[in-house]
Design a protein around this motif. Sequence first.
Motif, PDB file in Angstrom:
ATOM      1  N   GLU A 145       0.832  -1.203   0.000  1.00 37.65           N
ATOM      2  CA  GLU A 145       0.000   0.000   0.000  1.00 37.65           C
ATOM      3  C   GLU A 145       0.862   1.247   0.000  1.00 37.65           C
ATOM      4  O   GLU A 145       0.574   2.219  -0.686  1.00 37.65           O
ATOM      5  CB  GLU A 145      -0.891   0.019   1.242  1.00 37.65           C
ATOM      6  N   TYR A 146       1.935   1.197   0.787  1.00 42.24           N
ATOM      7  CA  TYR A 146       2.805   2.362   0.843  1.00 42.24           C
ATOM      8  C   TYR A 146       3.529   2.576  -0.486  1.00 42.24           C
ATOM      9  O   TYR A 146       3.771   3.704  -0.892  1.00 42.24           O
ATOM     10  CB  TYR A 146       3.804   2.240   1.984  1.00 42.24           C
ATOM     11  N   ASP A 200       2.239   2.221  -3.229  1.00 35.94           N
ATOM     12  CA  ASP A 200       1.292   2.930  -4.090  1.00 35.94           C
ATOM     13  C   ASP A 200       1.481   4.442  -4.007  1.00 35.94           C
ATOM     14  O   ASP A 200       1.145   5.162  -4.941  1.00 35.94           O
ATOM     15  CB  ASP A 200      -0.150   2.572  -3.725  1.00 35.94           C
ATOM     16  N   LEU A 201       2.004   4.909  -2.883  1.00 35.29           N
ATOM     17  CA  LEU A 201       2.253   6.342  -2.754  1.00 35.29           C
ATOM     18  C   LEU A 201       3.244   6.797  -3.818  1.00 35.29           C
ATOM     19  O   LEU A 201       3.207   7.936  -4.272  1.00 35.29           O
ATOM     20  CB  LEU A 201       2.793   6.680  -1.365  1.00 35.29           C
ATOM     21  N   ARG A 210       3.495   5.228  -6.834  1.00 37.39           N
ATOM     22  CA  ARG A 210       2.781   5.118  -8.109  1.00 37.39           C
ATOM     23  C   ARG A 210       1.827   6.276  -8.330  1.00 37.39           C
ATOM     24  O   ARG A 210       1.604   6.717  -9.439  1.00 37.39           O
ATOM     25  CB  ARG A 210       1.995   3.805  -8.156  1.00 37.39           C
TER      26      ARG A 210
END
Lengths: 334, 334
Positions: free
Chosen positions: A106-107, A109-110, A112
Amino acid sequence: MSTISEVAKEAGVSVATVSRVINQSPSVTPETQKRVNAAIAKLNYHPNVWGRSLRRQESRMLLIFVPNITNPYYANIISGIEDTARRNHYNTMVCVTNVDKERAKEYFDLLRCGNADGAILLDTTKNDKNVPRVAKNFPLVQCCEYCTNDSVSHVSIDNFEAAKQVVQYLVSLGHHRIGFAGAANNFISTEQRESGYKKALEEAGIESNNRYIVYADEDYNFLSGIRAVKELLSLKERPSAVFCISDMIALGAIRAAGELGLRVPEDLTVVGFDDVAYATMFKPMLTTVSQPGYSLGKTSCSMLIKQIGGADPADVFLEHKIILRDSSAAIAVE
Amino acid sequence: MSTISEVAKEAGVSVATVSRVINQSPSVTPETQKRVNAAIAKLNYHPNVWGRSLRRQESRMLLIFVPNITNPYYANIISGIEDTARRNHYNTMVCVTNVDKERAKEYFDLLRCGNADGAILLDTTKNDKNVPRVAKNFPLVQCCEYCTNDSVSHVSIDNFEAAKQVVQYLVSLGHHRIGFAGAANNFISTEQRESGYKKALEEAGIESNNRYIVYADEDYNFLSGIRAVKELLSLKERPSAVFCISDMIALGAIRAAGELGLRVPEDLTVVGFDDVAYATMFKPMLTTVSQPGYSLGKTSCSMLIKQIGGADPADVFLEHKIILRDSSAAIAVE
DNA sequence: AATTTTTATGAAATCGATTACATTATTACT
DNA sequence: AGTAATAATGTAATCGATTTCATAAAAATT
């Protein structure tokens, strides 16, 4: 909040001129500058980062992945990173992954989403497959721990060499029954310290004994350190020294010794790793290996910034230091 | 990285339709949805946050201000905050202020620039003037510590009551010479715990003695705890119990006692505050006050999110718990 | 004085997503 | 069948800053 066009109107100029003043580009009359700055001050204007990032295609934000923040060992590293980032006009964001690969993703994704320009990872495991994949698209630097794939930058000490030196030191004190307390995790440092331990024994002509090797829990916690070292101390020919791959385990070792009626260092020499603040807080004070935390952080961060600027990945090793305190002593004459 | 218009082209639709699919708004044919999702997957598209934030006028980012990350006491609170944030689709960013007001101001700029929608402060001092000022323009919640200005939200335990109960407990054990080890800082909890201590003495009919009140350093460090409590123990009529406002100081107290040849709890009862992991790691295990760290974080975060949604500031008090362990005992018959 | 060069500023495009409004296609109703 | 209502999609404005390009004014050159 006020916008650039409000400032422009207030100062009686165009938004372009205001932007020029903010970014200190040349060819703005000192007089206009003064007017614009006055307007900025009057409206308490702060440039909006979304607009800026969108246009400039950069966020000036760096991520710091840490497995947990309880371990005091990370504090210095993070300071080193943050100071360096700040000096280069980057902000930082600490991401606590809790050794949870899902959360780490998830991190990522920051990155991306454009929320950050790069990341420093303190929690890479040996066989991590995701990190090299992410590194193909985004600037990453691994700090202290790294995966075996050598296409991703890393900064660390030489764990193999440090462990070897510790054991050489123990041998020089006359110890030859030397235990090793590792941890059941997939960190490369864990593996390298065990290798260094074995290598030093081999070079000293001491036969390696598998029963002298025990493992604490994954996260090096105190209780599992006690458990592991007790195992070691209840052997018939118990070791006279034990090398622990973290201070937390070493503190557990001291406690284990105490519970079994053994004195440190008279009956058992204990050496730790990391030199956390607690190492000096309890008697006996811990002999340990100190890592240059602040420098590790600082170096990682400047490497990351260089990579964002287009530089190639690199590997850097920094110097460790063995710190002699009360928990280690020459073996008593038998 | 790919953009929404690339996805639109790939799927043969307009950007508006892609946006509708991303945001799950109704009135998109299942068939079109499928096509768009396929394009998104194929291009590995992630919506760019700058564009989105700019348009939506929100960052969905929350700040967490901590004085330092060495103190294990913050770990739970931060977990509580982060889990809650995540559940509400907010990201979090830990800002380490190092008790440096300048750095805190820099971090507040992240709010002004639009980088974040609100902040949770763990480091507010009693007389902080800046916090109420910032709170006028941005959603803020103070956690554990707060300033006396009551226009800013806060979540904490009732420090006064907790301290009072600790001292009542000590009195019930037969102690009447009870020392207090505070700290030389401007945290409201420090002040409230001292007040609670005094109040309990007063209610028990015990005269307060200023020489029984000592102060460790600002940051509750171990060494200053030793120093402060040694002062206490070298008094002619030394206290038989000491209430320390942090576990770190309490651990120092135990060490101080040891160095002066006093046993805990036989010769000195020690009570700490916070219930950090180390409280159980050394003998004797520490009697202490436990704060509901995770809940404090969780509550602060949901309050902050409500405030971002327009709710008014509020104050919440959560329950503490006194945890009895080995470091406290009834006074020996004299 | 006329022309060129330099300097200061403005107009407008741009970054990537969202969304109000417009438009077309489809269905429902009389 | 013809019209109204609804559903699906597209067009274009918008958010706030930066930056290219154009333009006007001033300075330098001949």
